[in-house]
Write an enzyme that holds these catalytic residues in place. Sequence first.
Site, PDB file in Angstrom:
ATOM      1  N   ILE A  64      42.657  -8.142  35.485  1.00 10.11           N
ATOM      2  CA  ILE A  64      41.370  -7.622  35.009  1.00 10.11           C
ATOM      3  C   ILE A  64      41.090  -8.379  33.710  1.00 10.11           C
ATOM      4  CG2 ILE A  64      42.527  -5.635  33.890  1.00 10.11           C
ATOM      5  CD1 ILE A  64      39.915  -4.051  34.202  1.00 10.11           C
ATOM      6  N   SER A  65      39.884  -8.902  33.583  1.00 16.35           N
ATOM      7  CA  SER A  65      39.529  -9.699  32.403  1.00 16.35           C
ATOM      8  C   SER A  65      39.625  -8.851  31.134  1.00 16.35           C
ATOM      9  CB  SER A  65      38.095 -10.223  32.522  1.00 16.35           C
ATOM     10  OG  SER A  65      37.999 -11.130  33.588  1.00 16.35           O
ATOM     11  N   ALA A  66      39.758  -9.553  30.012  1.00 23.71           N
ATOM     12  CA  ALA A  66      39.749  -8.882  28.707  1.00 23.71           C
ATOM     13  C   ALA A  66      38.385  -8.239  28.477  1.00 23.71           C
ATOM     14  CB  ALA A  66      40.044  -9.901  27.618  1.00 23.71           C
TER      15      ALA A  66
END
Length: 230
Positions: A64-66
């Site tokens: 999951i992206s930052a």
Amino acid sequence: MEHYGTSASVDKNKAMVEYLQQYGIIRSKKVAEVMEAVDRGLFVPGGSPPYVDSPMQIGYNATISAPHMHATCLELLKEHLQPGMHALDVGSGTGYLTACFAMMVGPQGRAVGVEHIPELVASSIENIKKSAAALLLNEGSLSVHVTDGRSGWPDLAPYDAIHVGAAAPEIPQPLIEQLKPGGRMVIPVGTVFQDLKVVDKKLDGSVNIRSETSVRYVPLTSRAAQLRNY
């Protein structure tokens, strides 16, 4: 005790949003509101600190992206996520950004997540059911499907907004075709070195592409390639 945990989680989510506002990543009221409404803590696997500004492993060689990347993409797409519009989230993973899109386009719009790992699709639907976007999922304006994201989701095309959450060596042609004239796609492009590309399709159908920033995403690939060595 459970109630206490929930409110603590909401406070931390709000603090994350305030941090992103402080650093100028969230600039609009609209993006702040949606990121406050959709609690990131519901979309990050247990044991990971969901409000820390870094990407997290979610299994299946996916991440999951930052939070700052999600905020950046929402800011870039916000004009194309107006109520009633259609949005496509390619490589939807935990379902977090798909839920944000759904909240922005509302019950008259359509938000579609596509992901080629069936287990991630199943868990993302469970995550969304616990979130502020649950009603939109139940009513059908938000849906998540198992498919190869490089082919998009033609059934609900054309899309005002397309977000791709993994890096492609080049922009997949089906995604350009499924972008509505006047629409915008945000996609990381490259192999070793990657740029976040902003793809604007003009009303005459011509396409303008610019680089927004350097990024590091997992590759947009086939299911078999992604699961190799997993």
